[in-house]
Design a protein around this motif. Structure first.
Motif, PDB file in Angstrom:
ATOM      1  N   GLU A  17       0.840  -1.187   0.000  1.00  0.00           N
ATOM      2  CA  GLU A  17       0.000   0.000   0.000  1.00  0.00           C
ATOM      3  C   GLU A  17       0.882   1.246   0.000  1.00  0.00           C
ATOM      4  O   GLU A  17       1.945   1.263   0.638  1.00  0.00           O
ATOM      5  CB  GLU A  17      -0.909  -0.004   1.225  1.00  0.00           C
ATOM      6  N   PRO A  18       0.469   2.307  -0.725  1.00  0.00           N
ATOM      7  CA  PRO A  18       1.359   3.462  -0.903  1.00  0.00           C
ATOM      8  C   PRO A  18       1.818   4.116   0.394  1.00  0.00           C
ATOM      9  O   PRO A  18       2.901   4.709   0.434  1.00  0.00           O
ATOM     10  CB  PRO A  18       0.502   4.428  -1.738  1.00  0.00           C
ATOM     11  N   HIS A  19       1.004   4.033   1.457  1.00  0.00           N
ATOM     12  CA  HIS A  19       1.359   4.732   2.691  1.00  0.00           C
ATOM     13  C   HIS A  19       2.373   3.975   3.541  1.00  0.00           C
ATOM     14  O   HIS A  19       2.865   4.510   4.539  1.00  0.00           O
ATOM     15  CB  HIS A  19       0.100   4.974   3.535  1.00  0.00           C
ATOM     16  N   ASN A  22       7.076   5.802   2.149  1.00  0.00           N
ATOM     17  CA  ASN A  22       7.142   6.894   1.181  1.00  0.00           C
ATOM     18  C   ASN A  22       8.510   7.555   1.134  1.00  0.00           C
ATOM     19  O   ASN A  22       8.679   8.582   0.474  1.00  0.00           O
ATOM     20  CB  ASN A  22       6.089   7.966   1.502  1.00  0.00           C
ATOM     21  N   THR A 234       1.769  10.090 -15.306  1.00  0.00           N
ATOM     22  CA  THR A 234       2.771   9.844 -14.263  1.00  0.00           C
ATOM     23  C   THR A 234       4.127  10.399 -14.674  1.00  0.00           C
ATOM     24  O   THR A 234       4.822  11.048 -13.877  1.00  0.00           O
ATOM     25  CB  THR A 234       2.879   8.338 -13.974  1.00  0.00           C
ATOM     26  N   SER A 242       5.897   4.010 -13.099  1.00  0.00           N
ATOM     27  CA  SER A 242       5.943   2.833 -12.225  1.00  0.00           C
ATOM     28  C   SER A 242       6.518   1.645 -12.974  1.00  0.00           C
ATOM     29  O   SER A 242       6.454   1.571 -14.211  1.00  0.00           O
ATOM     30  CB  SER A 242       4.542   2.502 -11.715  1.00  0.00           C
ATOM     31  N   ASN A 259       6.281   7.683  -4.344  1.00  0.00           N
ATOM     32  CA  ASN A 259       4.974   7.057  -4.127  1.00  0.00           C
ATOM     33  C   ASN A 259       3.845   8.085  -4.053  1.00  0.00           C
ATOM     34  O   ASN A 259       2.765   7.886  -4.621  1.00  0.00           O
ATOM     35  CB  ASN A 259       4.984   6.220  -2.842  1.00  0.00           C
ATOM     36  N   ARG A 260       4.076   9.183  -3.354  1.00  0.00           N
ATOM     37  CA  ARG A 260       3.029  10.195  -3.228  1.00  0.00           C
ATOM     38  C   ARG A 260       2.713  10.803  -4.593  1.00  0.00           C
ATOM     39  O   ARG A 260       1.541  11.044  -4.922  1.00  0.00           O
ATOM     40  CB  ARG A 260       3.467  11.286  -2.251  1.00  0.00           C
ATOM     41  N   THR A 263       0.675   8.367  -6.681  1.00  0.00           N
ATOM     42  CA  THR A 263      -0.715   8.338  -6.212  1.00  0.00           C
ATOM     43  C   THR A 263      -1.468   9.571  -6.675  1.00  0.00           C
ATOM     44  O   THR A 263      -2.621   9.494  -7.108  1.00  0.00           O
ATOM     45  CB  THR A 263      -0.755   8.235  -4.684  1.00  0.00           C
ATOM     46  N   ASP A 264      -0.822  10.728  -6.611  1.00  0.00           N
ATOM     47  CA  ASP A 264      -1.460  11.968  -7.077  1.00  0.00           C
ATOM     48  C   ASP A 264      -1.749  11.893  -8.577  1.00  0.00           C
ATOM     49  O   ASP A 264      -2.781  12.402  -9.045  1.00  0.00           O
ATOM     50  CB  ASP A 264      -0.571  13.171  -6.779  1.00  0.00           C
ATOM     51  N   GLN A 266      -2.463   9.240 -10.287  1.00  0.00           N
ATOM     52  CA  GLN A 266      -3.638   8.384 -10.469  1.00  0.00           C
ATOM     53  C   GLN A 266      -4.918   9.155 -10.192  1.00  0.00           C
ATOM     54  O   GLN A 266      -5.920   9.001 -10.900  1.00  0.00           O
ATOM     55  CB  GLN A 266      -3.531   7.162  -9.560  1.00  0.00           C
TER      56      GLN A 266
END
Length: 403
Positions: A17-19, A22, A234, A242, A259-260, A263-264, A266
């Protein structure tokens, strides 16, 4: 940690999971894929038994490795990477030509006329379990991690057509451990009439295969377009892509420090209203999706071992799941896009309406005036004198009789 261990930890965190993590390098190397291949369970360690159309097959002959956002997965009946991707995409040596040649199969036109029933992609010859695919998957308790992906353990299964890259992290159903899952598949196919080829794609609502050429994919599908669009966004926002996205050999690969940003990117793709990241990914004019009905029951594999005088504890910590894939029915209905009113239909309707109104205007409307004017005057002129003469004669000759 040593520098090497730290790099491996950062690369492994890209699958979580991204969190979870980071921090670390914003850019990693292409060696991340080699690392995943090295530490992932092999196909022989994952698939224990494979049956295709009730015949024993080696799982290596039926399944091939594929790189997804979940890491190394294994796919059945998918086109080779060389038939899906263009020459701009870098092919890791671990995923070079491994699938059979489809000999020109595509979703829009299907198989060549010269192909037989046993050509590739493989096709079931009938409905039911005997014509389907059965696999036995195994996992070990000591390999499970409850931090990276959370509390739910098991396998993720994605159904897709052979020419698409599966989005295992987005569209899947779960196969729990120590269960048998029956997957009854019903295809859902949409085609488009050739009479719509002259329409603008946005008016039509879909792209034909040759109408839009993607940079990384040879055949257009909405899902392939979404993947390419996500890759471009991305790269535009983060300066890297990625590890699982299609890319060139010199394209930077995002590390855990990005990672952040990934996610942004996406979120930008699905929430952008400014039009700066418009993907214009209309559906393909020929689409094939699979609706699956699943049922499951306890898979008592330990009792089976005991029944065959085998020791169920021979493999400590083993967890076994069995999956059966079958087509639910012998036939399925397709839907077709076509024009509601073509030019011929439009002209026919206009001609009919014009005929109705023209006939009403020049005949039906004139007739009342004719009978009330010209026809009345002619009748009075022709029969009026005789009528009045006869009436006067009757009045003169009339006699009254009294009782």
């Amino acid at each position: 940690m040593t520098d090497e261990e730290l790099h491996h930890f950062e690369d492994a965190s890209l699958l979580c999971e991204p969190h979870i993590h980071n921090e670390g390098r914003p850019i990693t190397t292409l060696n991340v894929v080699d690392f995943y291949k090295e530490v992932a369970p092999t196909l022989q360690e994952t698939l224990w038994l494979c049956l295709w159309q009730s015949q024993n097959e080696t799982c290596v002959a039926l399944f091939n490795p594929i790189l997804s956002e979940e890491g190394i997965c294994y796919t059945f009946n998918m086109l080779d990477r060389g038939e899906i991707f263009t020459n701009e995409v870098y092919h890791n040596k671990e995923f070079q030509k491994v699938n059979e040649d489809s000999k020109g199969w595509n979703l829009e036109n299907g198989y060549e006329d010269s192909e037989n029933l046993y050509s590739f992609p493989k096709r079931a010859l009938t409905a039911g379990a005997k014509a389907g695919l059965t696999i036995v998957i195994k996992s070990f308790i000591q390999h499970q991690d409850f931090i990276c992906r959370g509390p739910v353990q098991g396998f993720k299964v994605s159904l897709h057509n052979p020419g698409e890259i599966p989005r295992v992290g987005n569209q899947f159903f779960r196969a729990p451990l120590n269960q048998e899952i029956i997957v009854a598949i019903k295809p859902d196919m949409i085609t488009t009439s050739s009479g719509l080829k002259d329409y603008d794609p946005h008016r039509r609502g879909c792209y034909f295969a040759k109408e839009r050429q993607l940079r990384y994919f040879k055949e257009y599908t909405q899902q392939n377009c979404d993947i390419e669009c996500q890759t471009n966004i991305t790269y535009s926002l983060c300066g890297c892509v990625s590890f699982y996205m299609p890319h060139g050999e010199s394209t930077p690969i995002c590390g855990s420090g990005s990672n952040r940003c990934v996610t942004d990117a996406q979120l930008k793709m699905v929430s952008d209203t400014s039009g700066n990241f418009s993907c214009d990914c209309l559906p393909a004019c020929t689409t094939l999706t699979y609706n699956a009905e699943t049922s499951q029951a306890e898979f008592n594999w330990r009792d089976v071992f005991i029944a065959f005088n085998a020791d169920p504890d021979e493999f400590p910590g083993i967890q076994i799941t069995r999956l059966r894939f079958l087509f639910k029915e012998m036939q399925f209905l397709t839907s077709e896009r076509h024009e509601l009113y073509g030019m011929v239909d439009f002209m026919a309707n206009v001609g009919g309406l014009l005929g109705l109104f023209v006939g009403f205007s020049f005949i039906s409307i004139i007739e009342p005036f004719y009978f009330l004017t010209l026809r009345l005057w002619v009748n009075l002129k022709k029969y009026g004198r005789h009528y009045w003469s006869a009436s006067e004669e009757l009045l003169e000759n009339d006699t009254y009789h009294h009782p």
